[in-house]
Enzyme design. Structure first.
Site, PDB file in Angstrom:
ATOM      1  N   TYR A 109       0.820  -1.204   0.000  1.00 28.52           N
ATOM      2  CA  TYR A 109       0.000   0.000   0.000  1.00 28.52           C
ATOM      3  C   TYR A 109       0.857   1.259   0.000  1.00 28.52           C
ATOM      4  O   TYR A 109       0.505   2.253  -0.627  1.00 28.52           O
ATOM      5  CB  TYR A 109      -0.921   0.029   1.237  1.00 28.52           C
ATOM      6  CG  TYR A 109      -2.198  -0.750   1.086  1.00 28.52           C
ATOM      7  CD1 TYR A 109      -2.175  -2.114   0.851  1.00 28.52           C
ATOM      8  CD2 TYR A 109      -3.433  -0.126   1.185  1.00 28.52           C
ATOM      9  CE1 TYR A 109      -3.346  -2.840   0.722  1.00 28.52           C
ATOM     10  CE2 TYR A 109      -4.611  -0.845   1.057  1.00 28.52           C
ATOM     11  CZ  TYR A 109      -4.561  -2.194   0.822  1.00 28.52           C
ATOM     12  OH  TYR A 109      -5.725  -2.904   0.687  1.00 28.52           O
ATOM     13  N   LYS A 166       2.741 -15.622   1.620  1.00 30.00           N
ATOM     14  CA  LYS A 166       2.963 -16.301   0.341  1.00 30.00           C
ATOM     15  C   LYS A 166       4.474 -16.495   0.255  1.00 30.00           C
ATOM     16  O   LYS A 166       5.153 -15.987  -0.654  1.00 30.00           O
ATOM     17  CB  LYS A 166       2.398 -15.431  -0.799  1.00 30.00           C
ATOM     18  CG  LYS A 166       2.443 -16.077  -2.172  1.00 30.00           C
ATOM     19  CD  LYS A 166       1.384 -17.152  -2.413  1.00 30.00           C
ATOM     20  CE  LYS A 166       1.668 -17.911  -3.710  1.00 30.00           C
ATOM     21  NZ  LYS A 166       0.789 -19.072  -3.921  1.00 30.00           N
ATOM     22  N   ASP A 226      -3.431 -18.238  -0.642  1.00 27.16           N
ATOM     23  CA  ASP A 226      -4.375 -18.943  -1.508  1.00 27.16           C
ATOM     24  C   ASP A 226      -5.064 -20.076  -0.746  1.00 27.16           C
ATOM     25  O   ASP A 226      -6.282 -20.250  -0.816  1.00 27.16           O
ATOM     26  CB  ASP A 226      -3.708 -19.451  -2.811  1.00 27.16           C
ATOM     27  CG  ASP A 226      -2.365 -20.139  -2.599  1.00 27.16           C
ATOM     28  OD1 ASP A 226      -1.670 -19.835  -1.607  1.00 27.16           O
ATOM     29  OD2 ASP A 226      -1.991 -20.988  -3.430  1.00 27.16           O
ATOM     30  N   ASP A 240      -6.458  -7.238   3.823  1.00 27.52           N
ATOM     31  CA  ASP A 240      -7.594  -6.631   3.115  1.00 27.52           C
ATOM     32  C   ASP A 240      -8.510  -7.732   2.591  1.00 27.52           C
ATOM     33  O   ASP A 240      -9.736  -7.669   2.741  1.00 27.52           O
ATOM     34  CB  ASP A 240      -7.047  -5.781   1.954  1.00 27.52           C
ATOM     35  CG  ASP A 240      -8.159  -5.092   1.166  1.00 27.52           C
ATOM     36  OD1 ASP A 240      -9.063  -4.533   1.799  1.00 27.52           O
ATOM     37  OD2 ASP A 240      -8.098  -5.124  -0.075  1.00 27.52           O
ATOM     38  N   ASP A 275     -12.191  -9.187   4.554  1.00 26.80           N
ATOM     39  CA  ASP A 275     -13.445  -9.119   3.819  1.00 26.80           C
ATOM     40  C   ASP A 275     -14.061 -10.498   3.652  1.00 26.80           C
ATOM     41  O   ASP A 275     -15.275 -10.662   3.748  1.00 26.80           O
ATOM     42  CB  ASP A 275     -13.233  -8.465   2.444  1.00 26.80           C
ATOM     43  CG  ASP A 275     -13.535  -6.965   2.504  1.00 26.80           C
ATOM     44  OD1 ASP A 275     -13.899  -6.466   3.584  1.00 26.80           O
ATOM     45  OD2 ASP A 275     -13.415  -6.290   1.473  1.00 26.80           O
TER      46      ASP A 275
HETATM   47  C1  LIG Z   1       3.211 -23.287  -5.818  1.00 25.34           C
HETATM   48  C2  LIG Z   1       2.919 -21.845  -6.080  1.00 25.34           C
HETATM   49  C3  LIG Z   1       4.173 -21.104  -6.435  1.00 25.34           C
HETATM   50  C4  LIG Z   1       1.808 -21.672  -7.120  1.00 25.34           C
HETATM   51  C5  LIG Z   1       1.465 -20.205  -7.356  1.00 25.34           C
HETATM   52  O1  LIG Z   1       1.367 -19.416  -6.406  1.00 25.34           O
HETATM   53  O2  LIG Z   1       1.268 -19.858  -8.509  1.00 25.34           O
HETATM   54  C6  LIG Z   1       0.504 -22.395  -6.818  1.00 25.34           C
HETATM   55  O3  LIG Z   1      -0.129 -21.865  -5.692  1.00 25.34           O
HETATM   56  C7  LIG Z   1      -0.396 -22.269  -8.021  1.00 25.34           C
HETATM   57  O4  LIG Z   1      -1.401 -21.549  -7.936  1.00 25.34           O
HETATM   58  O5  LIG Z   1      -0.090 -22.883  -9.062  1.00 25.34           O
HETATM   59  C1  LIG Z   2     -10.740   1.661   0.458  1.00 31.17           C
HETATM   60  C2  LIG Z   2      -9.510   0.790   0.473  1.00 31.17           C
HETATM   61  C3  LIG Z   2      -8.292   1.613   0.183  1.00 31.17           C
HETATM   62  C4  LIG Z   2      -9.401   0.004   1.792  1.00 31.17           C
HETATM   63  C5  LIG Z   2      -8.205  -0.909   1.798  1.00 31.17           C
HETATM   64  O1  LIG Z   2      -7.889  -1.583   0.808  1.00 31.17           O
HETATM   65  O2  LIG Z   2      -7.562  -0.988   2.845  1.00 31.17           O
HETATM   66  C6  LIG Z   2     -10.623  -0.839   2.158  1.00 31.17           C
HETATM   67  O3  LIG Z   2     -10.813  -1.875   1.260  1.00 31.17           O
HETATM   68  C7  LIG Z   2     -10.426  -1.395   3.533  1.00 31.17           C
HETATM   69  O4  LIG Z   2     -10.201  -2.611   3.674  1.00 31.17           O
HETATM   70  O5  LIG Z   2     -10.462  -0.623   4.500  1.00 31.17           O
END
Ligand SMILES: CC(C)[C@H](C(=O)O)[C@@H](O)C(=O)O
Ligand SMILES: CC(C)[C@H](C(=O)O)[C@@H](O)C(=O)O
Lengths: 360, 360
Positions: free
Chosen positions: A143, A193, A225, A249, A253
């Site tokens: 950010y 990650k 992920d 973030d 959510d």
């Molecule tokens: C293993 C990892 C580096 C890979 C990625 O992040 O792309 C996996 O999560 C995918 O989505 O194929």
């Molecule tokens: C509005 C945006 C910049 C903000 C963020 O990404 O932090 C919002 O999504 C949050 O989570 O407060």
């Protein structure tokens, strides 16, 4: 003892839910003999309309002079054509976070008993309930990292952002996650990650180091992920989720939506001296603004968190939370939490505020 | 016409599900008079054990000589203590993607009729079904951007990663998203974080430009945090989701989990000359490896995608997909897709392969 609160109601449903929070604050002030002074300041789209920018100087000065900020919500279709930097959300929230170094963001998401059916999860999963707290680093990472910008021309024109974390930044947010976990179910899940990002490798190292000082807290690491997936299958197995700015973030959510009742969720953004910004998790909901149907609970709970964390008024905070709990378990609900058959029982924004104010 | 396929079975369940894919390929070869030559190469943990690194030179050379790569899965607890760069997933997949410039990753996630109960979503949401395709940029962004590393000492030591996108990189992946959407429900949802990231602002601009050439396709933009939420409430409203590398990693895993049947999902990673790597979406599942219970369908469908996209053998690809569809709708399923009461009907890995091979 007298306190100053800067009130930034903002756009959409902000002003109407803020009015209910003020009502409840006035009630606890009397009951606990507090003396709080409130000053309203423009922010977001409202400030763009009245003063030409989403975070006017007067608003920033007012916040500096206050003990805490009670924030509503900002944004709406009216300002969506503006450049990203000038839009209400980005133009108000990011500078406020940066200016006051509000590095610690806490976003709790709990499935309220009786509201399990609101969750978008399958009933056998939601019936187990969950109570997850996202502790998100809020003033660093991608950010705020420099350089950020654009260069070059034609098809080779490129944009770039920098994700950056220091050991110190990771340490201070990790400590808060572990301390908070000690008062909860004693488990920290650190989201990263580390199989791709250098920042995540350092993040993991530092979190491991901090963990040594909290031997009673279990630590696990999970890739972002996989976290997104596991929250769908077994949300009840998470307690505190420790996240960098961008991952927090996303995770905060996701867990908010998993409760299915965003109108009940509030959040804290704090700095190291206890100054903080308190706001509901949901947005400005321009589609329902002005109709008196918005749920004021998240805004009211934000006020409770403000009392606890910035004003150290634990008893007053608890009184509000207890009142909210009672109101919800009495089935006193706004429309979005009711099925269509029950919607005729929906309470209005101000009825909710009145009832909670009465009970504190 | 004779084709060369490099077979990289890898770790965990990789070898056993690959055996079934080979069985099915042999069956379509006969039926469609194709001549395919297969060469096995070590990759991932297996390659670390046998040759000391997750992607040996011989493997890379073998892939270069082939028309396509059929990939199994890599990784497992045995190699988790290694440094991130040396681990099977990162050490094999990222260099393969980079080396062959496999910039286009397509991960479809469809809720199969009859398997709605597998989805972790509430039944009224999952009963509407969904069919989402994540088109993910795979060779740029924060995965590959330079500089990436560490500097400084003590508490000021910092780590940094660079997210970087050029107009050209965004254009080529966006075009694929729109072209693919034309053959589907004609909607592209572009996922970004344009309220924070310079890369996302450029991303949005370029996607808007590309969209002009596809007036029949509807385009919408959504922030990554909001996308994570909306997928939980209304997955049926998404068609093609166009994502940068990091956001696609998250979204593709979320939609895969939303189906609740990862063992049925496969993915394509392609370059601009049609060369590609085809792999199941699930991982190496070391916990069930060697027991003959893993679902081979994702690996078999990967073979179908390989036939279609790299070998241009549409009829053979469709034959496999039709056979798989029939097998599933006949209720011929591996154990993880059955409730505990029905689990005694579970088919083994090789029974699934046999049945599908018979039907092609
Ligand atoms: C293993 C990892 C580096 C890979 C990625 O992040 O792309 C996996 O999560 C995918 O989505 O194929
Ligand atoms: C509005 C945006 C910049 C903000 C963020 O990404 O932090 C919002 O999504 C949050 O989570 O407060």
């Amino acid at each position: 003892m007298s306190y100053q609160i800067a009130v930034l109601a903002g756009d959409g449903i902000g002003p109407e839910v803020m009015a209910e929070a003020r009502k409840v604050l006035t009630a606890v002030e009397e009951r606990f003999s507090l003396s709080i002074e409130y000053t309203d300041y423009d922010v977001g789209g409202a400030a763009i309309d009245s003063q030409g920018c989403p975070l006017p100087d007067a608003t920033l000065k007012g916040c500096e002079a206050a003990d805490a900020i009670l924030f509503g919500s900002v944004g709406g279709p009216k300002w969506e054509h503006l450049a990203p930097n000038d839009q209400p959300e980005r133009g108000a929230l990011l500078p406020l976070r940066g200016h006051f170094e509000l590095f610690c963001n806490m976003r709790p998401a709990k499935l309220h008993a009786g509201l399990e059916h609101m969750s978008p999860l399958r009933s056998d999963i939601s019936s187990r309930g969950f109570d997850v707290l996202c502790v998100r680093e809020l003033t660093s990472g991608i950010y705020f990292g420099k350089p950020k910008g654009r260069q070059g021309e034609g098809e080779n024109e490129e944009a770039f952002d920098t994700m950056r974390y220091t050991r110190k930044e990771i340490t201070r947010i990790a400590k808060i996650a572990f301390e908070t976990a000690q008062g909860r179910r004693k488990k920290v899940t650190s989201v990263d990650k580390a199989n791709v990002l250098a920042c995540s490798v350092l993040w993991r190292e530092v979190v491991e180091t901090v963990a040594k000082d909290y031997p009673d807290v279990e630590l696990e690491h999970i890739y972002i992920d996989n976290a997104t997936m596991q929250l769908l299958r077994r949300p009840d197995e998470f307690d505190v989720m420790l996240c960098s700015n961008l991952f927090g973030d996303i995770i905060s959510d996701e867990i908010a939506m998993l409760t299915g009742s965003m109108g009940l969720l509030s959040s804290i953004s704090m700095n190291s001296s206890g100054f903080g910004l308190y706001e509901p998790a949901g947005g400005s909901a321009p589609d329902i603004a002005g109709q008196g149907i918005a749920n004021p609970v998240a805004q009211i709970l934000s006020a409770a968190l403000l009392l606890r964390h910035s004003l150290k008024q634990e008893a007053a905070a608890t009184a509000i939370e207890t009142a909210v709990g009672k109101v919800l378990s009495d089935g006193y609900l706004t429309g979005e939490l009711l099925s269509s058959e029950e919607r005729h029982n929906a309470k209005s924004t101000s009825e909710m505020g009145d009832y909670i104010a009465q009970l504190v």
